[in-house]
Structures are given as structure tokens and as C-alpha cells.
Design a protein around this motif. Structure first.
Motif, PDB file in Angstrom:
ATOM      1  N   PHE A 122     -17.108  22.908 -10.707  1.00 20.25           N
ATOM      2  CA  PHE A 122     -16.054  23.805 -11.193  1.00 20.25           C
ATOM      3  C   PHE A 122     -16.648  25.100 -11.735  1.00 20.25           C
ATOM      4  O   PHE A 122     -16.124  26.200 -11.465  1.00 20.25           O
ATOM      5  CB  PHE A 122     -15.238  23.123 -12.290  1.00 20.25           C
ATOM      6  CG  PHE A 122     -14.204  24.032 -12.904  1.00 20.25           C
ATOM      7  CD1 PHE A 122     -13.005  24.273 -12.252  1.00 20.25           C
ATOM      8  CD2 PHE A 122     -14.458  24.665 -14.117  1.00 20.25           C
ATOM      9  CE1 PHE A 122     -12.060  25.138 -12.806  1.00 20.25           C
ATOM     10  CE2 PHE A 122     -13.518  25.521 -14.680  1.00 20.25           C
ATOM     11  CZ  PHE A 122     -12.317  25.756 -14.023  1.00 20.25           C
ATOM     12  N   SER A 123     -17.740  24.990 -12.484  1.00 19.20           N
ATOM     13  CA  SER A 123     -18.377  26.179 -13.051  1.00 19.20           C
ATOM     14  C   SER A 123     -18.874  27.109 -11.960  1.00 19.20           C
ATOM     15  O   SER A 123     -18.681  28.339 -12.021  1.00 19.20           O
ATOM     16  CB  SER A 123     -19.540  25.770 -13.968  1.00 19.20           C
ATOM     17  OG  SER A 123     -19.084  24.993 -15.049  1.00 19.20           O
ATOM     18  N   ARG A 124     -19.513  26.533 -10.939  1.00 17.38           N
ATOM     19  CA  ARG A 124     -20.025  27.347  -9.841  1.00 17.38           C
ATOM     20  C   ARG A 124     -18.868  27.987  -9.069  1.00 17.38           C
ATOM     21  O   ARG A 124     -18.945  29.157  -8.679  1.00 17.38           O
ATOM     22  CB  ARG A 124     -20.885  26.495  -8.901  1.00 17.38           C
ATOM     23  CG  ARG A 124     -22.202  26.030  -9.524  1.00 17.38           C
ATOM     24  CD  ARG A 124     -23.076  25.329  -8.492  1.00 17.38           C
ATOM     25  NE  ARG A 124     -23.483  26.244  -7.436  1.00 17.38           N
ATOM     26  CZ  ARG A 124     -24.544  27.045  -7.496  1.00 17.38           C
ATOM     27  NH1 ARG A 124     -25.322  27.052  -8.571  1.00 17.38           N
ATOM     28  NH2 ARG A 124     -24.844  27.839  -6.489  1.00 17.38           N
ATOM     29  N   LEU A 125     -17.807  27.227  -8.832  1.00 14.08           N
ATOM     30  CA  LEU A 125     -16.655  27.763  -8.120  1.00 14.08           C
ATOM     31  C   LEU A 125     -16.036  28.917  -8.893  1.00 14.08           C
ATOM     32  O   LEU A 125     -15.728  29.971  -8.316  1.00 14.08           O
ATOM     33  CB  LEU A 125     -15.621  26.662  -7.905  1.00 14.08           C
ATOM     34  CG  LEU A 125     -14.307  27.087  -7.240  1.00 14.08           C
ATOM     35  CD1 LEU A 125     -14.553  27.546  -5.807  1.00 14.08           C
ATOM     36  CD2 LEU A 125     -13.307  25.923  -7.257  1.00 14.08           C
ATOM     37  N   PHE A 126     -15.851  28.752 -10.194  1.00 10.41           N
ATOM     38  CA  PHE A 126     -15.226  29.788 -11.021  1.00 10.41           C
ATOM     39  C   PHE A 126     -16.091  31.043 -11.073  1.00 10.41           C
ATOM     40  O   PHE A 126     -15.605  32.158 -10.831  1.00 10.41           O
ATOM     41  CB  PHE A 126     -14.996  29.251 -12.439  1.00 10.41           C
ATOM     42  CG  PHE A 126     -14.391  30.260 -13.372  1.00 10.41           C
ATOM     43  CD1 PHE A 126     -13.024  30.502 -13.356  1.00 10.41           C
ATOM     44  CD2 PHE A 126     -15.197  30.978 -14.260  1.00 10.41           C
ATOM     45  CE1 PHE A 126     -12.464  31.443 -14.211  1.00 10.41           C
ATOM     46  CE2 PHE A 126     -14.648  31.918 -15.114  1.00 10.41           C
ATOM     47  CZ  PHE A 126     -13.277  32.150 -15.086  1.00 10.41           C
ATOM     48  N   ILE A 127     -17.367  30.886 -11.378  1.00  4.51           N
ATOM     49  CA  ILE A 127     -18.254  32.040 -11.544  1.00  4.51           C
ATOM     50  C   ILE A 127     -18.448  32.775 -10.228  1.00  4.51           C
ATOM     51  O   ILE A 127     -18.359  34.010 -10.162  1.00  4.51           O
ATOM     52  CB  ILE A 127     -19.609  31.592 -12.122  1.00  4.51           C
ATOM     53  CG1 ILE A 127     -19.421  31.127 -13.565  1.00  4.51           C
ATOM     54  CG2 ILE A 127     -20.641  32.719 -12.049  1.00  4.51           C
ATOM     55  CD1 ILE A 127     -20.669  30.546 -14.188  1.00  4.51           C
ATOM     56  N   ASN A 128     -18.731  32.036  -9.143  1.00 14.73           N
ATOM     57  CA  ASN A 128     -18.989  32.698  -7.867  1.00 14.73           C
ATOM     58  C   ASN A 128     -17.735  33.333  -7.274  1.00 14.73           C
ATOM     59  O   ASN A 128     -17.803  34.354  -6.591  1.00 14.73           O
ATOM     60  CB  ASN A 128     -19.593  31.712  -6.868  1.00 14.73           C
ATOM     61  CG  ASN A 128     -21.045  31.412  -7.162  1.00 14.73           C
ATOM     62  OD1 ASN A 128     -21.716  32.159  -7.863  1.00 14.73           O
ATOM     63  ND2 ASN A 128     -21.549  30.301  -6.642  1.00 14.73           N
ATOM     64  N   ALA A 166     -23.817  32.103  -9.713  1.00 13.00           N
ATOM     65  CA  ALA A 166     -24.025  30.914 -10.546  1.00 13.00           C
ATOM     66  C   ALA A 166     -25.489  30.505 -10.601  1.00 13.00           C
ATOM     67  O   ALA A 166     -25.977  30.068 -11.649  1.00 13.00           O
ATOM     68  CB  ALA A 166     -23.176  29.757 -10.022  1.00 13.00           C
ATOM     69  N   THR A 167     -26.204  30.642  -9.496  1.00 16.10           N
ATOM     70  CA  THR A 167     -27.627  30.306  -9.489  1.00 16.10           C
ATOM     71  C   THR A 167     -28.402  31.256 -10.387  1.00 16.10           C
ATOM     72  O   THR A 167     -29.334  30.846 -11.086  1.00 16.10           O
ATOM     73  CB  THR A 167     -28.180  30.344  -8.063  1.00 16.10           C
ATOM     74  OG1 THR A 167     -27.543  29.326  -7.277  1.00 16.10           O
ATOM     75  CG2 THR A 167     -29.677  30.100  -8.043  1.00 16.10           C
ATOM     76  N   ALA A 168     -28.016  32.532 -10.383  1.00 10.06           N
ATOM     77  CA  ALA A 168     -28.657  33.504 -11.274  1.00 10.06           C
ATOM     78  C   ALA A 168     -28.423  33.144 -12.735  1.00 10.06           C
ATOM     79  O   ALA A 168     -29.253  33.439 -13.601  1.00 10.06           O
ATOM     80  CB  ALA A 168     -28.126  34.904 -10.987  1.00 10.06           C
ATOM     81  N   PHE A 169     -27.296  32.471 -13.011  1.00 13.47           N
ATOM     82  CA  PHE A 169     -26.994  31.997 -14.359  1.00 13.47           C
ATOM     83  C   PHE A 169     -27.614  30.635 -14.635  1.00 13.47           C
ATOM     84  O   PHE A 169     -27.337  30.017 -15.668  1.00 13.47           O
ATOM     85  CB  PHE A 169     -25.482  31.918 -14.570  1.00 13.47           C
ATOM     86  CG  PHE A 169     -24.802  33.249 -14.678  1.00 13.47           C
ATOM     87  CD1 PHE A 169     -25.526  34.419 -14.837  1.00 13.47           C
ATOM     88  CD2 PHE A 169     -23.417  33.332 -14.602  1.00 13.47           C
ATOM     89  CE1 PHE A 169     -24.895  35.650 -14.934  1.00 13.47           C
ATOM     90  CE2 PHE A 169     -22.766  34.551 -14.705  1.00 13.47           C
ATOM     91  CZ  PHE A 169     -23.509  35.719 -14.874  1.00 13.47           C
ATOM     92  N   GLU A 170     -28.438  30.161 -13.695  1.00 13.11           N
ATOM     93  CA  GLU A 170     -29.164  28.894 -13.808  1.00 13.11           C
ATOM     94  C   GLU A 170     -28.230  27.682 -13.899  1.00 13.11           C
ATOM     95  O   GLU A 170     -28.516  26.706 -14.591  1.00 13.11           O
ATOM     96  CB  GLU A 170     -30.114  28.926 -15.011  1.00 13.11           C
ATOM     97  CG  GLU A 170     -31.185  29.999 -14.894  1.00 13.11           C
ATOM     98  CD  GLU A 170     -32.184  29.950 -16.037  1.00 13.11           C
ATOM     99  OE1 GLU A 170     -31.933  29.202 -17.006  1.00 13.11           O
ATOM    100  OE2 GLU A 170     -33.203  30.657 -15.954  1.00 13.11           O
ATOM    101  N   ILE A 171     -27.114  27.764 -13.180  1.00 16.01           N
ATOM    102  CA  ILE A 171     -26.219  26.615 -13.075  1.00 16.01           C
ATOM    103  C   ILE A 171     -26.648  25.807 -11.852  1.00 16.01           C
ATOM    104  O   ILE A 171     -26.644  26.324 -10.736  1.00 16.01           O
ATOM    105  CB  ILE A 171     -24.756  27.055 -12.931  1.00 16.01           C
ATOM    106  CG1 ILE A 171     -24.325  27.855 -14.165  1.00 16.01           C
ATOM    107  CG2 ILE A 171     -23.844  25.855 -12.739  1.00 16.01           C
ATOM    108  CD1 ILE A 171     -22.918  28.383 -14.082  1.00 16.01           C
ATOM    109  N   PRO A 172     -27.033  24.550 -12.023  1.00 15.97           N
ATOM    110  CA  PRO A 172     -27.540  23.751 -10.901  1.00 15.97           C
ATOM    111  C   PRO A 172     -26.521  23.616  -9.770  1.00 15.97           C
ATOM    112  O   PRO A 172     -25.307  23.682  -9.999  1.00 15.97           O
ATOM    113  CB  PRO A 172     -27.824  22.385 -11.539  1.00 15.97           C
ATOM    114  CG  PRO A 172     -27.972  22.678 -12.998  1.00 15.97           C
ATOM    115  CD  PRO A 172     -27.035  23.809 -13.284  1.00 15.97           C
TER     116      PRO A 172
END
Length: 250
Positions: free
Chosen positions: A104-110, A122-128
């Protein structure tokens, strides 16, 4: 998701679970490979090789040659982002709330900050990364791996994974939220991503499919090692799927 469709999916999953759980005695080899359909699988393998040689490989190489890397990366990022709702559904079915939250976090941020998922912010924010499928859901529910199969167009699988591939066609909520033709954008991006991977890793894939003494046995071993490693069952082999054009097809 309509209740009638949800009931149908659960019925399919139950039948698949039962089929995967069926016992098979004295057929698993010492190397852990269970391939009672090898004769038919090899025929399908030859068909897939012919399709790759005539259509997929030249298209993929042309696709990867013409498009800049940044465009290919964008297509891959978008395809991954569109698939995250399906990851969330399967994570919930597996009882994995942590991965559900990551997806959900990756979907929202990206989606918000990555122009609809074209950029992987999201990867730049270090979210796995978060990834799973219904085949893994069946594994969590206790389904056995079942025999190895090679599917036309889709490539290598196990009986459990094959059931999962089919159910995954219906588990992404986006397909029921967006109207046509927008609900097909994800499918198009996924095909583009797989063509890109086939083109980018052409040398490695070609060495397996066309330079090994037994490409069927080599592909089977690589697939089973990778899949079992993904599920945490054993150490993995080379991280590559020559028939990446699954559904998840050519």
C-alpha cells in the motif's frame, strides 16, 4: 469485487488446493523433481521454443534496442505499480499484514509522487519491495507443490503455481474499478516489461534455451530452484525466468 465472482474464485482455489494436495507416491526423484508429465511437457517446450525463436525473441530484442533504458524502466515501474493491489489482496489472504502495508505504501507514494508509478520513488524512500501471487497464497494455505508442468505461451510452472496464475487474472481490484480500455493499461505495461526483460537478458536466456544440451531440463531446474527459493523452501539458483512472458504469456 462482486460476491458471485469472489465465490467462484474461492471454488477454483479450493479445487486447485485439493488437486495440489493429492498424494503422489514413488514419483519424486532424488533431486526433488516431480515431473510425471515430462513427455507432454517436452512437446509444449518445443512449441514455446518455436514461438520464442519466431516471434518473442526478435520482437523483444527490437523493443529493447529501440527504446531508451529510461523508457523501459518506466514501463517496468508502471507495470509493477499497477500490480500492487493484487499483491495487497494476496498478502491479506496470507495473513501478512506487514507486506500488505508495504504494498500500500509503495502504491500510494509511487502513484502520487512517481507520476502514476512511472518513477519508483518508494525505493528512493527505502521502502522495501513487496511481491507475491496466488500461488504463494496456496502455499501458505498448505497446498503441495504438485507436478512440474510447462504451459503453452506461459512457460514453466508447478500445478500449484498454474492454479495461482489463473486466479491472479481476477484478483487485482483495478480490473473492477477502471473502465475499458483503461483497465488494460496494466496488462499492456506488463507485456512491455516482459519483452524488455527478454531483450535485456537475451544473451543469458539464449544460452539456456539454445546453447544448453537439454534446455528443457535446464529450464525446469532453474524455475524450480527460483520458485522454491522465493517461497523460502530452499537455496535458490540463477535468478532468471527465460519465459518471463507469463500472464504473468507471451
Amino acid at each position: 469485487m462482486p460476491k458471485s465472482l469472489l465465490k467462484s474464485l474461492m471454488l477454483i482455489a479450493t479445487l486447485g488446493l485439493s488437486a495440489c494436495a493429492a498424494s503422489h507416491e514413488n514419483v519424486t526423484r532424488e533431486d526433488g523433481i516431480f515431473d510425471p508429465y515430462e513427455v507432454n511437457n517436452r512437446k509444449v517446450h518445443e512449441f514455446n521454443l518455436g514461438l520464442d525463436r519466431a516471434l518473442v525473441r526478435p520482437t523483444a530484442i527490437g523493443f529493447s534496442t529501440v527504446l531508451p533504458d529510461v523508457v523501459e524502466d518506466g514501463i517496468g515501474n508502471f507495470a509493477t505499480n499497477v500490480g500492487l493491489p493484487g499483491v495487497m489482496v494476496n498478502s491479506l489472504l496470507q495473513g501478512n499484514l506487514e507486506r500488505t502495508g508495504l504494498a500500500f505504501s509503495r502504491l500510494f507514494i509511487n502513484t502520487i509522487f512517481g507520476f502514476g508509478g512511472v518513477m519508483d520513488v518508494a525505493t528512493a524512500f527505502e521502502i522495501p519491495e513487496a511481491d507475491t501471487d496466488f500461488g504463494e497464497t496456496l502455499y501458505v494455505w498448505g497446498a503441495e507443490e504438485g507436478p512440474y508442468v510447462e504451459l503453452p505461451f506461459l512457460g514453466p510452472a508447478t500445478q500449484r503455481a498454474a492454479v495461482g496464475k489463473f486466479v491472479d487474472l481476477f484478483t487485482n481490484p483495478i480490473a473492477y474499478v477502471l473502465e475499458s480500455p483503461y483497465n488494460y493499461f496494466g496488462t499492456g505495461a506488463d507485456i512491455g516489461r516482459r519483452l524488455s526483460d527478454r531483450g535485456r537478458f537475451s544473451d543469458t536466456v539464449d544460452s539456456i534455451l539454445y546453447e544448453s544440451s537439454d534446455s528443457y531440463a535446464q529450464l525446469r531446474l532453474i524455475y524450480l530452484q527460483n520458485r522454491r527459493f522465493q517461497l523460502g523452501e530452499e537455496a535458490g539458483g540463477p535468478e532468471i525466468d527465460p519465459f518471463a512472458l507469463e500472464t504473468e504469456g507471451f
